[in-house]
Design a protein around this motif. Structure first.
Motif, PDB file in Angstrom:
ATOM      1  N   LEU A  78     -14.774  42.201  27.325  1.00 57.19           N
ATOM      2  CA  LEU A  78     -14.233  43.771  26.934  1.00 57.19           C
ATOM      3  C   LEU A  78     -13.995  43.122  25.293  1.00 57.19           C
ATOM      4  CD1 LEU A  78     -13.387  46.345  26.863  1.00 57.19           C
ATOM      5  CD2 LEU A  78     -11.956  45.810  28.364  1.00 57.19           C
ATOM      6  N   GLU A  79     -13.261  42.342  25.234  1.00 52.58           N
ATOM      7  CA  GLU A  79     -12.694  42.029  23.914  1.00 52.58           C
ATOM      8  C   GLU A  79     -13.952  41.718  23.164  1.00 52.58           C
ATOM      9  OE1 GLU A  79     -10.250  43.802  22.185  1.00 52.58           O
ATOM     10  OE2 GLU A  79      -9.008  44.628  24.663  1.00 52.58           O
ATOM     11  N   ARG A  80     -14.051  40.891  23.529  1.00 54.08           N
ATOM     12  CA  ARG A  80     -15.424  40.340  22.749  1.00 54.08           C
ATOM     13  C   ARG A  80     -16.915  41.271  22.191  1.00 54.08           C
ATOM     14  NH1 ARG A  80     -17.982  35.227  26.067  1.00 54.08           N
ATOM     15  NH2 ARG A  80     -19.429  35.229  24.662  1.00 54.08           N
ATOM     16  N   GLN A  81     -17.494  42.048  22.976  1.00 53.42           N
ATOM     17  CA  GLN A  81     -18.136  43.329  23.786  1.00 53.42           C
ATOM     18  C   GLN A  81     -17.663  44.340  22.654  1.00 53.42           C
ATOM     19  OE1 GLN A  81     -21.493  43.485  23.767  1.00 53.42           O
ATOM     20  NE2 GLN A  81     -21.157  41.121  24.359  1.00 53.42           N
ATOM     21  N   LEU A  82     -16.560  44.548  22.721  1.00 47.94           N
ATOM     22  CA  LEU A  82     -16.124  45.451  21.431  1.00 47.94           C
ATOM     23  C   LEU A  82     -16.132  45.681  19.697  1.00 47.94           C
ATOM     24  CD1 LEU A  82     -12.391  46.599  23.664  1.00 47.94           C
ATOM     25  CD2 LEU A  82     -14.112  48.206  23.063  1.00 47.94           C
ATOM     26  N   GLN A  83     -15.805  44.197  20.201  1.00 44.63           N
ATOM     27  CA  GLN A  83     -15.557  43.621  18.761  1.00 44.63           C
ATOM     28  C   GLN A  83     -17.317  43.409  17.706  1.00 44.63           C
ATOM     29  OE1 GLN A  83     -14.028  40.178  17.662  1.00 44.63           O
ATOM     30  NE2 GLN A  83     -14.026  39.786  15.530  1.00 44.63           N
ATOM     31  N   ALA A  84     -18.535  43.345  18.907  1.00 43.37           N
ATOM     32  CA  ALA A  84     -19.439  43.207  18.435  1.00 43.37           C
ATOM     33  C   ALA A  84     -20.578  44.071  18.148  1.00 43.37           C
ATOM     34  CB  ALA A  84     -20.058  42.382  19.555  1.00 43.37           C
ATOM     35  N   HIS A  85     -20.027  45.732  19.077  1.00 38.14           N
ATOM     36  CA  HIS A  85     -20.246  46.198  18.686  1.00 38.14           C
ATOM     37  C   HIS A  85     -19.403  48.056  18.302  1.00 38.14           C
ATOM     38  CE1 HIS A  85     -23.124  47.054  21.872  1.00 38.14           C
ATOM     39  NE2 HIS A  85     -22.242  45.523  22.609  1.00 38.14           N
ATOM     40  N   GLY A  86     -18.436  47.236  17.963  1.00 39.93           N
ATOM     41  CA  GLY A  86     -17.517  48.020  16.551  1.00 39.93           C
ATOM     42  C   GLY A  86     -16.966  48.761  17.060  1.00 39.93           C
ATOM     43  N   LEU A  87     -16.022  48.703  18.026  1.00 38.83           N
ATOM     44  CA  LEU A  87     -15.842  49.551  19.098  1.00 38.83           C
ATOM     45  C   LEU A  87     -14.190  49.331  18.823  1.00 38.83           C
ATOM     46  CD1 LEU A  87     -18.532  50.864  21.489  1.00 38.83           C
ATOM     47  CD2 LEU A  87     -17.457  51.726  19.962  1.00 38.83           C
ATOM     48  N   SER A  88     -13.560  48.628  18.705  1.00 40.23           N
ATOM     49  CA  SER A  88     -12.117  47.901  18.934  1.00 40.23           C
ATOM     50  C   SER A  88     -11.407  48.800  18.662  1.00 40.23           C
ATOM     51  CB  SER A  88     -12.164  46.616  18.150  1.00 40.23           C
ATOM     52  OG  SER A  88     -13.025  45.364  18.922  1.00 40.23           O
ATOM     53  N   ASP A  89     -11.453  49.460  17.589  1.00 38.42           N
ATOM     54  CA  ASP A  89     -10.576  50.524  16.583  1.00 38.42           C
ATOM     55  C   ASP A  89     -10.444  51.669  18.114  1.00 38.42           C
ATOM     56  OD1 ASP A  89      -9.885  47.977  15.071  1.00 38.42           O
ATOM     57  OD2 ASP A  89     -11.278  49.325  14.244  1.00 38.42           O
ATOM     58  N   ARG A  90     -11.517  51.898  18.882  1.00 35.83           N
ATOM     59  CA  ARG A  90     -11.969  53.449  19.293  1.00 35.83           C
ATOM     60  C   ARG A  90     -10.406  52.804  20.102  1.00 35.83           C
ATOM     61  NH1 ARG A  90     -16.651  55.322  19.970  1.00 35.83           N
ATOM     62  NH2 ARG A  90     -16.150  57.094  21.413  1.00 35.83           N
ATOM     63  N   VAL A  91     -10.727  52.361  20.597  1.00 35.70           N
ATOM     64  CA  VAL A  91      -9.440  51.742  22.273  1.00 35.70           C
ATOM     65  C   VAL A  91      -8.409  52.134  21.458  1.00 35.70           C
ATOM     66  CG1 VAL A  91      -8.548  50.311  23.937  1.00 35.70           C
ATOM     67  CG2 VAL A  91     -11.454  49.692  22.807  1.00 35.70           C
ATOM     68  N   ASP A  92      -7.800  52.908  22.165  1.00 38.26           N
ATOM     69  CA  ASP A  92      -6.072  53.408  22.243  1.00 38.26           C
ATOM     70  C   ASP A  92      -5.102  52.828  23.346  1.00 38.26           C
ATOM     71  OD1 ASP A  92      -4.322  55.339  21.099  1.00 38.26           O
ATOM     72  OD2 ASP A  92      -3.894  56.074  23.046  1.00 38.26           O
ATOM     73  N   ALA A  93      -5.789  52.423  24.746  1.00 36.47           N
ATOM     74  CA  ALA A  93      -5.011  51.385  26.073  1.00 36.47           C
ATOM     75  C   ALA A  93      -5.814  50.635  26.242  1.00 36.47           C
ATOM     76  CB  ALA A  93      -4.126  52.507  25.901  1.00 36.47           C
ATOM     77  N   ARG A  94      -5.438  49.319  26.637  1.00 33.93           N
ATOM     78  CA  ARG A  94      -5.741  48.529  27.190  1.00 33.93           C
ATOM     79  C   ARG A  94      -4.762  48.462  28.879  1.00 33.93           C
ATOM     80  NH1 ARG A  94      -7.229  47.207  22.053  1.00 33.93           N
ATOM     81  NH2 ARG A  94      -9.034  46.648  21.932  1.00 33.93           N
ATOM     82  N   ILE A  95      -5.047  48.922  29.942  1.00 30.52           N
ATOM     83  CA  ILE A  95      -4.319  49.035  30.707  1.00 30.52           C
ATOM     84  C   ILE A  95      -4.485  48.484  32.328  1.00 30.52           C
ATOM     85  CG2 ILE A  95      -3.078  50.884  32.457  1.00 30.52           C
ATOM     86  CD1 ILE A  95      -3.703  53.425  30.868  1.00 30.52           C
ATOM     87  N   LEU A  96      -3.370  47.535  32.490  1.00 32.27           N
ATOM     88  CA  LEU A  96      -3.513  46.778  33.859  1.00 32.27           C
ATOM     89  C   LEU A  96      -3.097  47.286  34.485  1.00 32.27           C
ATOM     90  CD1 LEU A  96      -3.715  43.790  35.297  1.00 32.27           C
ATOM     91  CD2 LEU A  96      -1.066  43.597  34.655  1.00 32.27           C
ATOM     92  N   ASP A  97      -3.359  47.442  35.421  1.00 34.83           N
ATOM     93  CA  ASP A  97      -3.138  48.497  36.939  1.00 34.83           C
ATOM     94  C   ASP A  97      -2.557  47.840  37.556  1.00 34.83           C
ATOM     95  OD1 ASP A  97      -4.719  49.450  39.505  1.00 34.83           O
ATOM     96  OD2 ASP A  97      -4.247  48.040  40.855  1.00 34.83           O
ATOM     97  N   LEU A  98      -2.001  48.976  37.720  1.00 37.00           N
ATOM     98  CA  LEU A  98      -0.283  48.801  38.207  1.00 37.00           C
ATOM     99  C   LEU A  98      -0.099  48.581  39.919  1.00 37.00           C
ATOM    100  CD1 LEU A  98       2.608  49.540  38.193  1.00 37.00           C
ATOM    101  CD2 LEU A  98       2.099  52.121  38.781  1.00 37.00           C
ATOM    102  N   TRP A  99      -1.147  48.586  40.424  1.00 34.50           N
ATOM    103  CA  TRP A  99      -1.157  48.447  41.852  1.00 34.50           C
ATOM    104  C   TRP A  99      -1.195  46.925  41.679  1.00 34.50           C
ATOM    105  CZ3 TRP A  99      -1.856  53.573  40.687  1.00 34.50           C
ATOM    106  CH2 TRP A  99      -0.859  54.127  40.876  1.00 34.50           C
ATOM    107  N   HIS A 100      -2.125  46.198  41.029  1.00 31.04           N
ATOM    108  CA  HIS A 100      -2.243  44.991  41.288  1.00 31.04           C
ATOM    109  C   HIS A 100      -0.747  44.401  40.706  1.00 31.04           C
ATOM    110  CE1 HIS A 100      -6.462  45.759  41.256  1.00 31.04           C
ATOM    111  NE2 HIS A 100      -6.324  43.786  41.919  1.00 31.04           N
TER     112      HIS A 100
END
Length: 511
Positions: free
Chosen positions: A335-357
């Motif tokens: 996810l991080e690699r492709q966000l960076q490749a597409h110039g979208l990293s700055d668009r992400v406001d939150a990266r959330i770990l599933d609470l139930w896991h």
């Protein structure tokens, strides 16, 4: 050759009228002697035969495409040579129809059939409507069951290899279909864009192990107990959707996780959901216009496609992006690699770990430390979950480290506590639940887990199923179209695309 002699036209119409009369006679004769379902079946079969006759009438009325002394010409003006009438089969939902059409030879080889283009005849004998209905069943059930179901309804003799064989050609149109499809109307979208991904195994035929990569295990001479033939390949499932945030109190989540709500609280929640429905509002933080896809071609391709969908869905970049993952490091890394490749990293406001896991690690540690039936277990778990939801991940990690350092733990206890410490430490950057709840974001990956079940597991993991890679990929493509609610629109696109592919403009008809 003219469209049809007048005498022949009248004869065919007489046949249609005779069948209508026979249908009426059948219904009248059945009164008092047959049951409803028997008449229903008898009427359907007779209507089906009438439909086949009317298809033949349509074909005959259309003509063969032959006009004496006026052959079609190449775009350069050179006439095509008439080579006679060739007849092909066309299998419709009404049965087999014969299609006689004029054949013309091109100067440089090959043949043209003007009526094929006019009719938009498929590349094979199966009608587009029959294909649509056949594949519509095949994406939900076994190929042979799908064929048998249509055989029973329409008195056909299809075999299971028909949808299997045609599936790859159909699936090849899925990507271009979504490239040209309209994005959801702005008025139906939420203010934030959510993305999620997960993996689900598909059992692949051993003979295709070369397509599984270098990590595929070697074949065994004899399977162990419980082992199944074949090797699994991961289908990477991705989803994008929009939502409208609604803040929540951490204590509300604690009470839900621990099943502490009173009857009055549950009734109040039902009343609020009912009120929203009556006001025409979706549930809180509902996934709007969700789009799901799956691929066996690896994580990089899956996330690359997901990034293209994000850009296409929100080209102006006005929606903050919220990513929901289950903690798989490989998924997060890609996810991080492709966000960076597409110039979208700055668009992400939150990266959330599933609470139930995350909560499962708390429960496992609590059970190991206090025992399954201990009265101390639930209060201990509740305190740790409350701390996590209040954004105190560091404190939870510290408490667990203290337990591991100050107590003489059994091997099982030490293992459970250590796993929780490692998991929370590795994912601490995705566990700021207090902030996520205050912003009104979803904190669970139920949507993508449901997609793994509906899109992959429910069709691809039935008992005894093994797949070729190409066939499995074709099924995932078609199934995504069906589950995304685009089936009917896709088949309109498919028949139009096939017309353009099969019948490009290379000649002009006689004036």
């Amino acid at each position: 050759m003219p469209a049809m002699e007048i005498g022949d036209q009248e004869s065919q119409w007489d046949q249609a009228q005779a069948r209508l009369q026979a249908l009426d006679q059948y219904v009248c004769a059945a009164v008092g002697t047959a049951e409803l379902h028997e008449v229903e079946h008898g009427v359907f079969r007779r209507v089906q035969e009438l439909g086949r006759l009317m298809m033949e009438r349509f074909v005959a009325q259309s003509g063969t495409g032959y006009t004496p002394h006026r052959p079609p010409c190449m775009l350069s003006g050179e006439p095509l040579a008439y080579k006679g009438i060739e007849t092909v089969d066309y299998l419709s939902i009404f049965g087999l129809v014969r299609l006689p059409r004029a054949a013309y030879a091109q100067p440089d080889g090959g043949y043209e059939y003007p009526m094929d283009a006019q009719w938009n005849r498929p590349a094979h004998k199966y009608s587009y409507l029959l294909q649509k209905w056949l594949h519509g069943v095949a994406v939900e059930d076994d190929y042979h069951e799908a064929a048998e179901r249509l055989n029973e309804i329409f008195a056909l003799s299809l075999t299971g290899n028909v949808p299997q064989r045609l599936g790859e050609g159909v699936a090849a149109h899925v990507a271009p279909y979504y490239e040209q499809a309209d994005v959801p109307p702005a008025g139906t979208e939420g203010s934030h864009l959510g993305i999620s991904a997960d993996g689900q195994g598909v059992r692949i035929l051993r003979r295709e192990q070369g397509d599984l990569g270098a990590d595929a295990p070697p074949a065994k001479a004899r399977l162990g107990k419980g082992e199944k033939p074949g090797t699994k390949k991961e289908a990477v499932v991705t989803a994008d959707f929009t939502f409208d945030p609604e803040p929540r109190d951490p204590e509300e989540l604690v009470r839900a996780l621990m099943k502490r709500q009173t009857a009055a609280e549950r009734e109040d929640a039902r009343r609020q959901r009912r009120a929203r429905r009556e006001d025409g509002l979706p549930p809180a933080r509902a996934a709007l216009n969700k789009h799901e896809r799956a691929t066996l071609m690896g994580k990089e391709q899956a996330f690359d496609d997901l990034m293209h969908r994000v850009r296409r869905r929100d080209p102006l970049g006005i929606r903050p992006v919220v990513a929901l993952l289950d903690g798989d490091p490989a998924l997060e890394d890609m996810l991080e690699r492709q966000l960076q490749a597409h110039g979208l990293s700055d668009r992400v406001d939150a990266r959330i770990l599933d609470l139930w896991h995350a909560s499962e690690y708390v429960w496992d540690a609590g059970t190991a430390l206090h025992g399954e039936s201990s009265r101390q277990r639930e209060p201990w778990v509740e305190a740790k979950l409350r701390a996590l939801l209040q954004g105190q991940v560091g404190r939870v990690i510290g408490d667990l480290k203290q337990i591991a350092g100050k107590n003489r733990l059994s091997a099982a206890q030490d293992k459970a506590v250590d796993k929780a410490i490692t998991y929370f430490t590795n994912h601490r950057h995705m566990m700021d639940y207090a902030t996520y709840l205050a912003k009104g974001y979803p904190i669970g990956t139920g949507l993508i887990e449901g997609a793994c079940g509906c899109l992959v597991r429910d069709r691809m993991q039935c008992s005894g199923m093994r797949w070729g890679v190409a066939g499995a990929q074709a099924m995932l493509q078609q199934r995504a179209v069906k589950l995304n609610g685009d089936w009917h629109d896709f088949w309109s696109y498919y028949s139009d695309s096939e017309r353009d592919r099969l019948y490009p403009v290379t000649y002009k008809l006689a004036a």
